[in-house]
Design a protein around this motif. Structure first.
Motif, PDB file in Angstrom:
ATOM      1  N   GLY A 175       0.810  -1.210   0.000  1.00  0.00           N
ATOM      2  CA  GLY A 175       0.000   0.000   0.000  1.00  0.00           C
ATOM      3  C   GLY A 175       0.844   1.260   0.000  1.00  0.00           C
ATOM      4  O   GLY A 175       0.544   2.228  -0.717  1.00  0.00           O
ATOM      5  N   THR A 176       1.939   1.272   0.775  1.00  0.00           N
ATOM      6  CA  THR A 176       2.791   2.466   0.810  1.00  0.00           C
ATOM      7  C   THR A 176       3.495   2.693  -0.518  1.00  0.00           C
ATOM      8  O   THR A 176       3.676   3.837  -0.946  1.00  0.00           O
ATOM      9  N   VAL A 177       3.899   1.601  -1.177  1.00  0.00           N
ATOM     10  CA  VAL A 177       4.543   1.744  -2.490  1.00  0.00           C
ATOM     11  C   VAL A 177       3.565   2.355  -3.488  1.00  0.00           C
ATOM     12  O   VAL A 177       3.885   3.318  -4.205  1.00  0.00           O
ATOM     13  N   LEU A 178       2.353   1.803  -3.557  1.00  0.00           N
ATOM     14  CA  LEU A 178       1.358   2.327  -4.498  1.00  0.00           C
ATOM     15  C   LEU A 178       0.953   3.752  -4.139  1.00  0.00           C
ATOM     16  O   LEU A 178       0.727   4.590  -5.021  1.00  0.00           O
ATOM     17  N   GLY A 179       0.871   4.049  -2.837  1.00  0.00           N
ATOM     18  CA  GLY A 179       0.518   5.402  -2.420  1.00  0.00           C
ATOM     19  C   GLY A 179       1.540   6.424  -2.882  1.00  0.00           C
ATOM     20  O   GLY A 179       1.184   7.521  -3.338  1.00  0.00           O
ATOM     21  N   SER A 180       2.826   6.083  -2.779  1.00  0.00           N
ATOM     22  CA  SER A 180       3.876   6.999  -3.239  1.00  0.00           C
ATOM     23  C   SER A 180       3.765   7.253  -4.739  1.00  0.00           C
ATOM     24  O   SER A 180       3.943   8.377  -5.211  1.00  0.00           O
ATOM     25  N   ILE A 181       3.460   6.190  -5.502  1.00  0.00           N
ATOM     26  CA  ILE A 181       3.380   6.316  -6.958  1.00  0.00           C
ATOM     27  C   ILE A 181       2.144   7.102  -7.388  1.00  0.00           C
ATOM     28  O   ILE A 181       2.200   7.933  -8.297  1.00  0.00           O
ATOM     29  N   LEU A 182       1.006   6.870  -6.719  1.00  0.00           N
ATOM     30  CA  LEU A 182      -0.254   7.462  -7.156  1.00  0.00           C
ATOM     31  C   LEU A 182      -0.478   8.868  -6.616  1.00  0.00           C
ATOM     32  O   LEU A 182      -0.886   9.779  -7.357  1.00  0.00           O
ATOM     33  N   ILE A 183      -0.224   9.073  -5.342  1.00  0.00           N
ATOM     34  CA  ILE A 183      -0.592  10.345  -4.715  1.00  0.00           C
ATOM     35  C   ILE A 183       0.413  11.440  -5.052  1.00  0.00           C
ATOM     36  O   ILE A 183       0.044  12.613  -5.176  1.00  0.00           O
ATOM     37  N   GLY A 184       1.699  11.085  -5.237  1.00  0.00           N
ATOM     38  CA  GLY A 184       2.682  12.109  -5.604  1.00  0.00           C
ATOM     39  C   GLY A 184       2.308  12.844  -6.880  1.00  0.00           C
ATOM     40  O   GLY A 184       2.145  14.074  -6.870  1.00  0.00           O
ATOM     41  N   PRO A 185       2.148  12.152  -8.014  1.00  0.00           N
ATOM     42  CA  PRO A 185       1.738  12.850  -9.235  1.00  0.00           C
ATOM     43  C   PRO A 185       0.372  13.527  -9.115  1.00  0.00           C
ATOM     44  O   PRO A 185       0.148  14.589  -9.694  1.00  0.00           O
ATOM     45  N   ALA A 186      -0.547  12.902  -8.371  1.00  0.00           N
ATOM     46  CA  ALA A 186      -1.861  13.529  -8.198  1.00  0.00           C
ATOM     47  C   ALA A 186      -1.740  14.865  -7.482  1.00  0.00           C
ATOM     48  O   ALA A 186      -2.485  15.812  -7.776  1.00  0.00           O
TER      49      ALA A 186
END
Length: 435
Positions: A66-77
């Motif tokens: 979850g933390t890996v995906l959160g870094s990838i998704l929320i950063g660009p968002a």
């Protein structure tokens, strides 16, 4: 007279930058505690929920994923929709889902809650790194980002101490309640202190101009000649996070296998983390003068030498603990500068996305490290050989950072973002004072 006229607007700007950095530091501390709290309560969860170690491992894995995906998704968002809204969303996800963990009755339920909550935990750090960099004076930008990120391991250390003191009295659900409440409480200062727009002056213009280019956020992150430097940095991040994942998780076991009592062996991981915090503090003072790249290359090379030497000396007296402290200061302390290095490499309009990818790759390395370490120990390789491999990873990290410095676009530290967003609060107000 001219000088005093120029100084006048600078003081409130620096005060605002310090306020924003302190709020981001607090978010980083809470995120560090919430990310690692499962490690603190794991022994009680095994007994209370009747979870076997394989199921517990899946719970850990779900949270890390979850933390890996959160870094990838929320950063660009955050680069597209605004950083304060996405930081509030991250804290809300973390807080609500962490509170819900206190009601978990099974391993699958806990794994699901940790995965969704991990999206918020992983997304918070790249956003606060971008916010801190954006709103800091140019000269102290890298130092302030490092100081902000020190909150992450400090939150784990302080949270671990609080947990040890209170968990046996109130039970494991209290730890999740405390972590969730802290994340939700942090939303208040974020709302009132963090600037609402992507930039203080022209958030609407910047946002409107960014949207058409954010259809391919990853490609935009690597645009304008940043790809070689970014890929080199990410290789260095991956190598060093693999080695720290191995050292922090397996050092107590290795010390115990070499005749050190379990209670003293546990101090090995503690000293690595304490050294990391003090090492990062020292680096934060150095990078203000030399920039974040060259000092990190130097400490990684020094850490490689210390690690190789440790393989020869482990189990020989108390000197090993001093070496672990120094290794933590060099290798793990150096890793705490990665958000600052990424903030330097990526301009403002893609900074949260660039830091997000950097952190995601780092978190992936921290998952790989214990897996590889367990395989190496299970193969009964000589410790000297294992620590030589770890030292080689440190050298790979130094090479990655050095190449990122060499290959960064020539105007990487000066390129303005869309709408002038590269200017910090202090820079923009000082500029206004000159007119």
């Amino acid at each position: 007279m001219i000088q005093s006229g120029l100084r006048a607007p600078e003081s409130p700007a620096r005060t605002a930058a310090l306020r924003i950095t302190l709020v981001c530091f607090a978010v980083s501390m809470i995120d560090g505690f919430d990310t690692l709290m499962l490690s603190f309560v794991a022994p009680l969860l095994v007994k209370s929920l009747h979870i076997d170690h394989a199921s517990l491992g899946r719970v850990f894995g779900a949270g890390f994923l979850g933390t890996v995906l959160g870094s990838i998704l929320i950063g660009p968002a955050a680069d597209r929709f605004g950083r304060r809204p996405m930081l509030l969303l991250s804290l809300a996800l973390t807080g609500v889902l962490t509170l819900a963990c206190a009601t978990a009755t099974s391993a699958p339920m806990l794994a699901t809650l940790r995965f969704i909550g991990g999206l918020g935990m992983g997304g918070a750090i790249p956003v606060v790194a971008a916010i801190t960099a954006q709103n800091s004076p140019t000269r102290s930008r890298a130092s302030l980002v490092i100081l902000m990120f020190i909150g992450f391991p400090l939150g784990a250390v302080v949270g671990g101490a609080i947990t040890a003191a209170l968990m046996m009295k109130f039970g494991w659900p209290f730890v999740f309640l405390m972590g969730g409440a802290g994340a939700l409480a942090a939303m208040v200062p974020v709302w009132f202190v963090i600037p609402a727009g992507a930039t203080p002056r022209d958030a609407r213009l910047a946002s409107a101009q960014r949207r058409p280019r954010s259809l391919n956020p990853f490609g935009h992150t690597l645009a304008d000649g940043r790809a070689p430097a970014a890929i080199a940095l990410w290789c260095g991040v991956l190598a060093t996070m693999i080695l720290s994942g191995f050292l922090v998780n397996f050092m107590p076991t290795i010390l115990n296998l070499n005749g050190i009592a379990p209670d003293r062996a546990a101090m090995g991981a503690v000293l690595i983390n304490v050294g990391a915090i003090l090492g990062a503090l020292a680096l934060s003072a150095i990078v203000g003068r030399f920039g974040p790249f060259r000092p990190v290359v130097a400490v990684f090379v020094a850490g490689a030498g210390l690690t190789i030497a440790l393989g020869q000396l482990i189990g020989v007296g108390n000197g090993v603990f001093a070496m672990l402290f120094c290794i933590g200061a060099c290798l793990v302390g150096g890793q705490l500068t990665f958000p600052a290095i990424a903030s330097r490499l990526f301009p403002d309009d893609v900074r949260a996305g660039g830091v997000g990818w950097t952190m995601a790759i780092g978190r992936a390395g921290s998952i790989i490290g214990p897996l590889v370490g367990g395989m190496l120990l299970a193969a009964h390789l000589p410790l000297e050989r294992i620590f030589q491999m770890v030292g080689l990873l440190a050298l790979c990290g130094a090479l990655g950072v050095a190449l990122a410095y060499r290959w960064q676009p020539g105007d990487a530290t000066r390129r303005p973002s869309v709408g002038g967003g590269e200017l910090s609060i202090a820079d923009s107000e000082l500029s206004n004072g000159k007119h």
